[in-house]
Motif scaffolding. Structure first.
Motif, PDB file in Angstrom:
ATOM      1  N   LYS A   1       0.837  -1.206   0.000  1.00 20.99           N
ATOM      2  CA  LYS A   1       0.000   0.000   0.000  1.00 20.99           C
ATOM      3  C   LYS A   1       0.872   1.256   0.000  1.00 20.99           C
ATOM      4  O   LYS A   1       0.515   2.256  -0.595  1.00 20.99           O
ATOM      5  CB  LYS A   1      -0.943  -0.006   1.197  1.00 20.99           C
ATOM      6  CG  LYS A   1      -2.045  -1.018   1.081  1.00 20.99           C
ATOM      7  CD  LYS A   1      -2.976  -0.977   2.270  1.00 20.99           C
ATOM      8  CE  LYS A   1      -4.043  -2.037   2.111  1.00 20.99           C
ATOM      9  NZ  LYS A   1      -4.979  -2.045   3.234  1.00 20.99           N
ATOM     10  N   PHE A   2       2.020   1.159   0.666  1.00 22.12           N
ATOM     11  CA  PHE A   2       2.937   2.295   0.699  1.00 22.12           C
ATOM     12  C   PHE A   2       3.510   2.577  -0.690  1.00 22.12           C
ATOM     13  O   PHE A   2       3.649   3.731  -1.091  1.00 22.12           O
ATOM     14  CB  PHE A   2       4.054   2.042   1.715  1.00 22.12           C
ATOM     15  CG  PHE A   2       4.921   3.239   1.968  1.00 22.12           C
ATOM     16  CD1 PHE A   2       4.395   4.400   2.517  1.00 22.12           C
ATOM     17  CD2 PHE A   2       6.267   3.210   1.665  1.00 22.12           C
ATOM     18  CE1 PHE A   2       5.185   5.507   2.748  1.00 22.12           C
ATOM     19  CE2 PHE A   2       7.078   4.305   1.893  1.00 22.12           C
ATOM     20  CZ  PHE A   2       6.529   5.456   2.439  1.00 22.12           C
ATOM     21  N   ASP A   3       3.823   1.504  -1.428  1.00 16.11           N
ATOM     22  CA  ASP A   3       4.302   1.665  -2.814  1.00 16.11           C
ATOM     23  C   ASP A   3       3.250   2.374  -3.655  1.00 16.11           C
ATOM     24  O   ASP A   3       3.558   3.295  -4.412  1.00 16.11           O
ATOM     25  CB  ASP A   3       4.596   0.304  -3.455  1.00 16.11           C
ATOM     26  CG  ASP A   3       5.743  -0.440  -2.798  1.00 16.11           C
ATOM     27  OD1 ASP A   3       6.558   0.198  -2.122  1.00 16.11           O
ATOM     28  OD2 ASP A   3       5.804  -1.671  -2.969  1.00 16.11           O
TER      29      ASP A   3
ATOM     30  N   MET B   1      13.034   9.294   3.923  1.00 15.69           N
ATOM     31  CA  MET B   1      13.754   8.720   5.061  1.00 15.69           C
ATOM     32  C   MET B   1      13.264   7.299   5.335  1.00 15.69           C
ATOM     33  O   MET B   1      14.072   6.407   5.642  1.00 15.69           O
ATOM     34  CB  MET B   1      13.575   9.586   6.307  1.00 15.69           C
ATOM     35  CG  MET B   1      14.362   9.084   7.483  1.00 15.69           C
ATOM     36  SD  MET B   1      14.470  10.166   8.927  1.00 15.69           S
ATOM     37  CE  MET B   1      12.947  11.013   8.973  1.00 15.69           C
ATOM     38  N   MET B   2      11.969   7.066   5.195  1.00 18.11           N
ATOM     39  CA  MET B   2      11.433   5.725   5.410  1.00 18.11           C
ATOM     40  C   MET B   2      12.024   4.738   4.402  1.00 18.11           C
ATOM     41  O   MET B   2      12.339   3.595   4.756  1.00 18.11           O
ATOM     42  CB  MET B   2       9.903   5.747   5.315  1.00 18.11           C
ATOM     43  CG  MET B   2       9.267   6.453   6.500  1.00 18.11           C
ATOM     44  SD  MET B   2       7.512   6.751   6.302  1.00 18.11           S
ATOM     45  CE  MET B   2       6.862   5.111   6.226  1.00 18.11           C
ATOM     46  N   ARG B   3      12.201   5.183   3.168  1.00 20.30           N
ATOM     47  CA  ARG B   3      12.786   4.297   2.145  1.00 20.30           C
ATOM     48  C   ARG B   3      14.262   4.028   2.421  1.00 20.30           C
ATOM     49  O   ARG B   3      14.753   2.926   2.209  1.00 20.30           O
ATOM     50  CB  ARG B   3      12.603   4.886   0.750  1.00 20.30           C
ATOM     51  CG  ARG B   3      11.212   4.742   0.232  1.00 20.30           C
ATOM     52  CD  ARG B   3      10.816   3.281   0.147  1.00 20.30           C
ATOM     53  NE  ARG B   3       9.497   3.162  -0.447  1.00 20.30           N
ATOM     54  CZ  ARG B   3       8.823   2.048  -0.505  1.00 20.30           C
ATOM     55  NH1 ARG B   3       9.317   0.937   0.003  1.00 20.30           N
ATOM     56  NH2 ARG B   3       7.635   2.016  -1.057  1.00 20.30           N
TER      57      ARG B   3
ATOM     58  N   ILE C   1      11.012   6.644  -4.451  1.00 24.73           N
ATOM     59  CA  ILE C   1      10.717   5.529  -5.359  1.00 24.73           C
ATOM     60  C   ILE C   1      12.027   4.972  -5.936  1.00 24.73           C
ATOM     61  O   ILE C   1      12.213   3.754  -6.028  1.00 24.73           O
ATOM     62  CB  ILE C   1       9.746   5.973  -6.474  1.00 24.73           C
ATOM     63  CG1 ILE C   1       8.372   6.280  -5.877  1.00 24.73           C
ATOM     64  CG2 ILE C   1       9.637   4.921  -7.566  1.00 24.73           C
ATOM     65  CD1 ILE C   1       7.407   6.959  -6.831  1.00 24.73           C
ATOM     66  N   ALA C   2      12.934   5.860  -6.306  1.00 23.83           N
ATOM     67  CA  ALA C   2      14.227   5.422  -6.841  1.00 23.83           C
ATOM     68  C   ALA C   2      15.025   4.660  -5.787  1.00 23.83           C
ATOM     69  O   ALA C   2      15.704   3.674  -6.107  1.00 23.83           O
ATOM     70  CB  ALA C   2      15.023   6.621  -7.351  1.00 23.83           C
TER      71      ALA C   2
END
Length: 155
Positions: A4-6, A139-141, A59-60
């Protein structure tokens, strides 16, 4: 499989890019056909670009698609490469945390001063909040990337 985050990230990117494209196209048509410009379009487009940049970077990061110079890391052992990757992720997390902190301070300051945007006369803090919001997603990624790189086995 997309989480869902994506989907949330990609939806934000699609909405930002689509809105920017449509607004810019309409403004160009208005400028050249009607000899009139939409004063608000540049303001909205610029602010959406800030959000799109941060979400696009997130996303990257998820996809491992950031540009990198591997000239040095290709010469390292697997263990050293893992350490460099972890250090890079940690530095990126610190950068995002600083960006988030100062972004929040900026948005709070804009709210307190009741600043309005030049063209639309909307509260500036709405668009200012794009910076900490995007920094938090990024930051989460990087935290996810750090966790993944720490769990990887070294051959």
């Amino acid at each position: 499989m997309k989480t869902k985050f994506d989907l949330f990230e990609e939806t934000i990117a699609i909405v930002c890019l689509s809105s920017m494209t449509i607004l810019t196209f309409v403004n160009v048509v208005a400028r050249y056909v009607f000899s009139a410009s939409l004063s608000f379009s540049d303001e909205i487009t610029t602010n959406l670009f800030v959000l799109l940049t941060l979400v696009g970077a997130a996303i990257a990061t998820k996809r491992g698609a950031h540009l990198g110079l591997t000239l040095i890391t290709d010469q390292l052992t697997d263990q050293s490469r893992k350490i460099v990757t972890i250090a890079g992720n940690l530095l990126a997390i610190v950068f995002c945390a600083v960006l988030f902190y100062y972004g929040v301070l900026m948005a709070i300051n804009e709210y307190r001063l009741e600043q309005l945007t030049a063209g639309m006369q909307l509260p500036e803090w709405i668009f200012g909040s794009f910076v900490p919001f995007g920094a938090l997603i990024l930051m989460m990624r990087f935290l996810e990337s750090l966790s993944k790189s720490m769990k990887e086995e070294v051959n």
